[in-house]
Design a protein around this motif. Structure first.
Motif, mmCIF file in Angstrom:
data_model
loop_
_atom_site.group_PDB
_atom_site.id
_atom_site.type_symbol
_atom_site.label_atom_id
_atom_site.label_comp_id
_atom_site.label_asym_id
_atom_site.label_seq_id
_atom_site.Cartn_x
_atom_site.Cartn_y
_atom_site.Cartn_z
ATOM 1 N N ARG A 1 0.841 -1.199 0.000
ATOM 2 C CA ARG A 1 0.000 0.000 0.000
ATOM 3 C C ARG A 1 0.872 1.244 0.000
ATOM 4 N NH1 ARG A 1 -4.118 -1.488 4.995
ATOM 5 N NH2 ARG A 1 -4.149 -3.760 4.627
ATOM 6 N N TRP A 2 0.282 2.348 -0.471
ATOM 7 C CA TRP A 2 0.952 3.646 -0.495
ATOM 8 C C TRP A 2 0.461 4.507 0.652
ATOM 9 C CZ3 TRP A 2 4.897 6.161 -2.562
ATOM 10 C CH2 TRP A 2 5.510 5.628 -3.700
ATOM 11 N N VAL A 3 1.375 5.224 1.265
ATOM 12 C CA VAL A 3 1.037 6.287 2.210
ATOM 13 C C VAL A 3 1.708 7.551 1.703
ATOM 14 C CG1 VAL A 3 1.190 7.104 4.589
ATOM 15 C CG2 VAL A 3 0.865 4.662 4.128
ATOM 16 N N PRO A 4 0.961 8.596 1.353
ATOM 17 C CA PRO A 4 1.571 9.784 0.751
ATOM 18 C C PRO A 4 2.341 10.620 1.764
ATOM 19 C CG PRO A 4 -0.756 10.160 1.140
ATOM 20 C CD PRO A 4 -0.504 8.712 1.479
ATOM 21 N N ALA A 5 3.282 11.404 1.278
ATOM 22 C CA ALA A 5 3.961 12.383 2.121
ATOM 23 C C ALA A 5 2.947 13.413 2.613
ATOM 24 C CB ALA A 5 5.074 13.065 1.342
ATOM 25 N N TYR A 6 3.233 14.018 3.759
ATOM 26 C CA TYR A 6 2.309 15.027 4.285
ATOM 27 C C TYR A 6 2.286 16.267 3.394
ATOM 28 C CZ TYR A 6 0.044 18.467 7.218
ATOM 29 O OH TYR A 6 -0.810 19.438 7.681
ATOM 30 N N TRP A 7 3.473 16.760 3.012
ATOM 31 C CA TRP A 7 3.536 17.966 2.182
ATOM 32 C C TRP A 7 3.264 17.600 0.726
ATOM 33 C CZ3 TRP A 7 2.890 21.790 5.156
ATOM 34 C CH2 TRP A 7 3.546 21.893 6.387
ATOM 35 N N LYS A 8 2.286 18.266 0.140
ATOM 36 C CA LYS A 8 1.931 18.029 -1.255
ATOM 37 C C LYS A 8 2.850 18.840 -2.170
ATOM 38 C CE LYS A 8 -2.303 19.171 -0.138
ATOM 39 N NZ LYS A 8 -3.745 19.464 -0.158
ATOM 40 N N GLU A 9 2.803 18.539 -3.458
ATOM 41 C CA GLU A 9 3.680 19.196 -4.434
ATOM 42 C C GLU A 9 3.549 20.713 -4.362
ATOM 43 O OE1 GLU A 9 6.252 20.120 -7.515
ATOM 44 O OE2 GLU A 9 6.047 18.254 -6.373
ATOM 45 N N GLU A 10 2.332 21.208 -4.210
ATOM 46 C CA GLU A 10 2.131 22.664 -4.172
ATOM 47 C C GLU A 10 2.586 23.281 -2.846
ATOM 48 O OE1 GLU A 10 -2.004 20.724 -3.484
ATOM 49 O OE2 GLU A 10 -0.148 20.331 -4.618
ATOM 50 N N GLU A 11 2.997 22.453 -1.885
ATOM 51 C CA GLU A 11 3.497 22.949 -0.598
ATOM 52 C C GLU A 11 4.996 22.706 -0.442
ATOM 53 O OE1 GLU A 11 -0.320 22.074 2.282
ATOM 54 O OE2 GLU A 11 0.822 20.344 1.533
ATOM 55 N N LYS A 12 5.692 22.482 -1.534
ATOM 56 C CA LYS A 12 7.098 22.079 -1.475
ATOM 57 C C LYS A 12 8.001 23.141 -0.868
ATOM 58 C CE LYS A 12 7.959 23.311 -6.339
ATOM 59 N NZ LYS A 12 8.368 22.766 -7.656
ATOM 60 N N GLU A 13 7.524 24.390 -0.775
ATOM 61 C CA GLU A 13 8.338 25.433 -0.144
ATOM 62 C C GLU A 13 8.505 25.156 1.358
ATOM 63 O OE1 GLU A 13 4.093 26.626 0.281
ATOM 64 O OE2 GLU A 13 5.342 25.935 -1.408
ATOM 65 N N GLU A 14 7.673 24.283 1.914
ATOM 66 C CA GLU A 14 7.812 23.911 3.324
ATOM 67 C C GLU A 14 9.028 23.016 3.560
ATOM 68 O OE1 GLU A 14 6.193 24.893 5.915
ATOM 69 O OE2 GLU A 14 4.469 25.934 5.039
ATOM 70 N N VAL A 15 9.536 22.408 2.518
ATOM 71 C CA VAL A 15 10.671 21.485 2.640
ATOM 72 C C VAL A 15 11.961 22.266 2.432
ATOM 73 C CG1 VAL A 15 11.752 19.387 1.763
ATOM 74 C CG2 VAL A 15 9.255 19.578 1.797
ATOM 75 N N ARG A 16 12.683 22.480 3.540
ATOM 76 C CA ARG A 16 13.906 23.285 3.488
ATOM 77 C C ARG A 16 15.177 22.459 3.611
ATOM 78 N NH1 ARG A 16 9.843 26.028 5.940
ATOM 79 N NH2 ARG A 16 9.376 28.088 5.082
ATOM 80 N N ASP A 17 15.120 21.350 4.323
ATOM 81 C CA ASP A 17 16.308 20.497 4.466
ATOM 82 C C ASP A 17 15.850 19.097 4.840
ATOM 83 O OD1 ASP A 17 19.151 19.889 4.720
ATOM 84 O OD2 ASP A 17 18.751 19.740 6.854
ATOM 85 N N VAL A 18 16.406 18.088 4.178
ATOM 86 C CA VAL A 18 15.965 16.705 4.406
ATOM 87 C C VAL A 18 16.859 15.942 5.374
ATOM 88 C CG1 VAL A 18 14.832 16.578 2.165
ATOM 89 C CG2 VAL A 18 17.234 15.858 2.373
ATOM 90 N N THR A 19 17.841 16.631 5.990
ATOM 91 C CA THR A 19 18.694 15.950 6.966
ATOM 92 C C THR A 19 17.847 15.352 8.082
ATOM 93 O OG1 THR A 19 20.519 17.479 6.514
ATOM 94 C CG2 THR A 19 20.601 16.246 8.592
ATOM 95 N N GLY A 20 18.009 14.077 8.324
ATOM 96 C CA GLY A 20 17.288 13.410 9.404
ATOM 97 C C GLY A 20 15.865 13.008 9.080
#
Length: 353
Positions: free
Chosen positions: A255-274
């Protein structure tokens, strides 16, 4: 004696040194030092859902208390003093360099971590933890399981570790996600309860290109489910970054579980460390909250990662006068409800089409 924690980690607590460079090597902004490490990010991912005494990590006093006293003291109090357990060690603080150069991101240790083994937990408050988060090579996963077997079977009835066999949530170290380590990984599958590489690592192990379609992700995960050494009760969770997670068991399918942040909210993703480490901390908390349901637990995992990617370093925790914990200004349970509602809507749409 206090109850054992839900979770501990054989993972690092260290100082992350961020540098920001142009493609030509010139500095774009000043370096940033933050306390981090794979073990700490995992614990924080679970701390979003659990009390401090339920999710605990072993910390070297020399590394943090003496070398970064002000910054660590703030974290110690903010996240809860019960979250930290101590051992005395000597030597330089463990540091990692995370470099952003143009669009490229790289990671390397500047000083090596001090080793933690299952025996490090005996005679500490972490003994008898229900779950163990492990980042390691396949051979280290096998030796870790063997060490717990030895601890659990101790002849001494007063031995604190007697009978202790935690459920192992294994994150294969990226360095060992290569075809030449596949045979060892297949052996190590037999001793873990959750196997969780990211999708690129899983594909690399099998000498395949990274998946790009839902069918390819599902097929990749199914390959691991089909290995005969995988126990019937072991889950496979592919961490798929901005897409979320592909989750599978032999009895429950894929099964798939989507990421919380959607494509149109990608500005919320600033750093993927950790992010991957915190994902697994959230997964373990979800397993505890949801009676072992790996599919529902994966939603907790995606929400935990959503908080960690919003900034460089750890998320901000503020406790209100009413005792309510807000992380980056939000309640984790609110994000979880939003994600579940989106998943329900997607499922209903698929069923009616």
């Amino acid at each position: 004696m206090s109850s054992p924690p839900v979770l501990t980690s054989i993972g690092t607590v260290l100082i992350d040194c961020f540098t920001f460079l142009n493609a030509d090597g010139s500095e774009t902004k000043p370096p940033l030092h933050q306390i981090g490490g794979g073990g700490l990010y995992c614990i924080i991912g679970s701390r979003l859902w659990l009390r401090p005494e339920e999710t605990r990590i072993l910390v070297d006093t020399e590394e943090m208390v003496e070398n970064r006293p002000a910054q660590f003291e703030d974290l110690r109090v903010k996240f809860g003093e019960e979250m930290w357990a101590w051992r005395t060690s000597y030597g330089a603080s463990v540091k990692a360099l995370i470099e952003y150069k143009g669009k490229e991101r790289s990671f390397r240790y500047e000083t090596p971590p001090n080793p933690i083994t299952p025996y490090s937990f005996v005679c500490t408050p972490l003994v008898q933890a229900k779950y163990l988060h492990l980042v390691s090579s396949p051979l280290e996963a096998l030796s870790t399981s063997a060490a717990f077997e030895s601890i659990a079977s101790s002849a001494s009835t007063s031995y604190e570790g007697k009978g202790w066999k935690p459920r192992i949530v294994w994150e294969p170290h990226p360095m060992f996600c290569k075809p030449e380590y596949l045979e060892d990984l297949i052996k190590a599958m037999a001793v873990v309860d959750v196997l969780s590489p990211n999708h690129d690592e899983a594909a690399a192990l099998l000498s395949l290109p990274p998946p790009s379609t839902p069918a390819e992700f599902a097929s990749l995960l199914q390959t691991f489910l089909d290995f005969p050494t995988l126990p019937l009760t072991t889950s496979v969770v592919l961490r798929c970054g901005a897409l979320g997670a592909c989750v599978g068991t032999r009895s429950g399918g894929v099964r798939w579980v989507p990421a919380y942040w959607k494509e149109e909210e990608k500005e919320e993703v600033r750093d993927v460390t950790g992010a991957g480490n915190s994902f697994l901390g959230g997964l373990i908390a979800g397993l505890e909250k949801e009676g072992g349901d790996i599919f529902r637990a994966a939603a907790y995992a995606c929400v935990s990662a959503s908080f960690v990617v919003q900034q460089f370093g750890l998320p901000e925790l503020v406790t209100t006068v009413e005792g309510e914990e807000r992380w980056n200004g939000d309640l984790p349970k609110d994000r979880l409800e939003k994600l579940w509602n989106r998943m329900d809507a997607t499922s209903s749409s698929s069923s009616s089409s």
